[in-house]
Design an enzyme around this catalytic site. Structure first.
Site, PDB file in Angstrom:
ATOM      1  N   LYS A  95       0.932  -1.059   0.026  1.00 31.86           N
ATOM      2  CA  LYS A  95      -0.020   0.052  -0.030  1.00 31.86           C
ATOM      3  C   LYS A  95       0.850   1.221   0.033  1.00 31.86           C
ATOM      4  O   LYS A  95       2.026   0.957   0.475  1.00 31.86           O
ATOM      5  CB  LYS A  95      -0.728  -0.105   1.161  1.00 31.86           C
ATOM      6  CG  LYS A  95      -1.643  -1.259   1.378  1.00 31.86           C
ATOM      7  CD  LYS A  95      -2.865  -1.000   0.420  1.00 31.86           C
ATOM      8  CE  LYS A  95      -3.832  -2.264   0.499  1.00 31.86           C
ATOM      9  NZ  LYS A  95      -4.843  -2.037  -0.677  1.00 31.86           N
ATOM     10  N   ILE A  97       2.120   4.689   1.339  1.00 28.84           N
ATOM     11  CA  ILE A  97       2.123   5.380   2.601  1.00 28.84           C
ATOM     12  C   ILE A  97       1.780   7.000   2.192  1.00 28.84           C
ATOM     13  O   ILE A  97       2.187   7.720   1.436  1.00 28.84           O
ATOM     14  CB  ILE A  97       3.576   5.446   3.041  1.00 28.84           C
ATOM     15  CG1 ILE A  97       4.043   3.983   3.372  1.00 28.84           C
ATOM     16  CG2 ILE A  97       3.744   6.310   4.431  1.00 28.84           C
ATOM     17  CD1 ILE A  97       3.317   3.184   4.581  1.00 28.84           C
ATOM     18  N   HIS A 113      12.761  -2.779  -2.966  1.00 30.66           N
ATOM     19  CA  HIS A 113      12.077  -3.005  -4.259  1.00 30.66           C
ATOM     20  C   HIS A 113      12.718  -4.272  -4.814  1.00 30.66           C
ATOM     21  O   HIS A 113      13.959  -3.964  -5.132  1.00 30.66           O
ATOM     22  CB  HIS A 113      11.830  -1.804  -4.973  1.00 30.66           C
ATOM     23  CG  HIS A 113      10.954  -1.831  -6.229  1.00 30.66           C
ATOM     24  ND1 HIS A 113       9.731  -1.962  -6.248  1.00 30.66           N
ATOM     25  CD2 HIS A 113      11.387  -2.324  -7.490  1.00 30.66           C
ATOM     26  CE1 HIS A 113       9.197  -2.202  -7.509  1.00 30.66           C
ATOM     27  NE2 HIS A 113      10.137  -2.324  -8.323  1.00 30.66           N
ATOM     28  N   ASP A 154       7.936   4.280  -5.490  1.00 30.21           N
ATOM     29  CA  ASP A 154       9.310   3.678  -6.005  1.00 30.21           C
ATOM     30  C   ASP A 154      10.182   4.764  -6.450  1.00 30.21           C
ATOM     31  O   ASP A 154      10.888   4.550  -7.450  1.00 30.21           O
ATOM     32  CB  ASP A 154       8.977   2.485  -6.763  1.00 30.21           C
ATOM     33  CG  ASP A 154       8.340   1.401  -6.352  1.00 30.21           C
ATOM     34  OD1 ASP A 154       8.467   1.167  -5.091  1.00 30.21           O
ATOM     35  OD2 ASP A 154       7.619   0.973  -7.137  1.00 30.21           O
ATOM     36  N   GLU A 183      17.734  -9.594  -1.717  1.00 31.44           N
ATOM     37  CA  GLU A 183      17.190  -8.330  -0.599  1.00 31.44           C
ATOM     38  C   GLU A 183      17.642  -8.837   0.686  1.00 31.44           C
ATOM     39  O   GLU A 183      17.627  -7.838   1.555  1.00 31.44           O
ATOM     40  CB  GLU A 183      15.602  -8.553  -0.859  1.00 31.44           C
ATOM     41  CG  GLU A 183      14.920  -8.296  -2.287  1.00 31.44           C
ATOM     42  CD  GLU A 183      13.588  -8.512  -2.546  1.00 31.44           C
ATOM     43  OE1 GLU A 183      12.983  -8.269  -1.397  1.00 31.44           O
ATOM     44  OE2 GLU A 183      12.996  -8.940  -3.465  1.00 31.44           O
TER      45      GLU A 183
HETATM   46  C1  GAR Z   1       9.801  -8.602  -1.693  1.00 28.57           C
HETATM   47  O1  GAR Z   1      10.346  -9.210  -2.893  1.00 28.57           O
HETATM   48  C2  GAR Z   1       9.775  -7.241  -1.630  1.00 28.57           C
HETATM   49  O2  GAR Z   1      10.900  -6.733  -2.698  1.00 28.57           O
HETATM   50  C3  GAR Z   1       8.510  -6.988  -2.716  1.00 28.57           C
HETATM   51  O3  GAR Z   1       7.774  -7.941  -2.099  1.00 28.57           O
HETATM   52  C4  GAR Z   1       8.268  -8.972  -1.484  1.00 28.57           C
HETATM   53  C5  GAR Z   1       8.068  -9.310  -0.330  1.00 28.57           C
HETATM   54  O4  GAR Z   1       8.350 -10.399   0.327  1.00 28.57           O
HETATM   55  N1  GAR Z   1       7.872  -5.680  -2.232  1.00 28.57           N
HETATM   56  C6  GAR Z   1       7.400  -4.984  -3.459  1.00 28.57           C
HETATM   57  O5  GAR Z   1       7.237  -5.408  -4.579  1.00 28.57           O
HETATM   58  C7  GAR Z   1       7.251  -3.509  -3.137  1.00 28.57           C
HETATM   59  N2  GAR Z   1       7.173  -2.777  -4.254  1.00 28.57           N
HETATM   60  P1  GAR Z   1       8.616 -10.741   1.944  1.00 28.57           P
HETATM   61  O6  GAR Z   1       7.279 -10.461   2.421  1.00 28.57           O
HETATM   62  O7  GAR Z   1       8.926 -12.291   1.938  1.00 28.57           O
HETATM   63  O8  GAR Z   1       9.727  -9.910   2.580  1.00 28.57           O
END
Ligand code: GAR
Length: 210
Positions: A95, A97, A113, A154, A183
């Site tokens: 969502k 912010i 991201h 983003d 990540e």
């Molecule tokens: C991650 O890959 C994160 O980069 C992405 O959602 C996933 C969450 O994984 N976020 C986005 O796409 C935000 N634009 P997680 O719940 O296992 O941390």
């Protein structure tokens, strides 16, 4: 040392990035920080379950529970104040912010991201959609980006980025799995740099001292 980071995690899904950050804190890789609150818009989020397992306060706060945006955002701000939060990490939070929160935590909200911003970011570019777009565009490289959150999706200043090669045989799923691994490296590393006061934002640029 700057003030201890008292972090709120916002997460909508599995919470693996939240877990990676928390494990880096309890394992001593990140000092001067703690996760004091986890907020999710999704009552089923794995992130809430992980938080409860670690005895971290976990709250389900969703726009659908409130009559107006103002009421919803006031509830979020109230929860952040009650837990003395001074830093927010979005970890798979799907969502936007609100500007009132971005304004109250200027340069103190970060997001991860799953692509090399500014490519493959913006409204609708989240989770698996990002990896599908990267594979469809036949990109040679992808990766992950930690950035400061501003008023646009983003868009904020990039803090850390790590690149991986997209293999010809990659599907969105195989790529997502490899990006998620990086990540889990760069997000705790970015939080460590903030916790140690090694990141300064000056004139719209990030200055990192190691
Ligand atoms: C991650 O890959 C994160 O980069 C992405 O959602 C996933 C969450 O994984 N976020 C986005 O796409 C935000 N634009 P997680 O719940 O296992 O941390």
């Amino acid at each position: 040392m700057p003030d201890k980071l008292n972090i709120a995690i916002f997460a909508s899904g599995n919470g693996s990035n939240f877990r990676a950050i928390h494990e880096a804190i309890i394992g001593g890789k990140i000092r001067n920080a703690q996760i004091a609150l986890v907020i999710s818009n999704n009552s089923d989020a794995g992130a809430l379950e992980i938080a409860r397992g670690f005895n971290i306060p976990a709250m389900h706060i969703s726009r659908t529970q409130y009559r107006s945006d103002d009421e919803f955002n006031a509830t979020l701000i109230g929860a952040l104040a009650k837990h003395h939060i001074n830093f927010i990490a979005l970890a798979g939070y799907m969502k936007k912010i609100d500007a009132s929160i971005v304004g109250a935590f200027r340069n103190r909200i970060v997001n991860i991201h799953p692509a090399l911003l500014p490519k493959f970011g913006g409204n609708g570019m989240y989770g698996m959609y990002v990896h599908e777009a990267v594979v469809a565009a036949k990109e040679k490289l992808s990766g992950a980006t930690v950035h400061i959150v501003d008023d646009e999706y983003d868009h904020g200043i990039i803090v850390l980025q790590k690149t991986i090669v997209v293999e010809p045989a990659d599907t969105a799923e195989t790529l997502a799995a490899r990006v998620l691994n990086i990540e889990h490296e760069i997000y705790p590393e970015a939080i460590r740099l903030f916790a140690e006061g090694k990141i300064k934002i000056e004139n719209g640029k990030v200055i990192i001292s190691q």
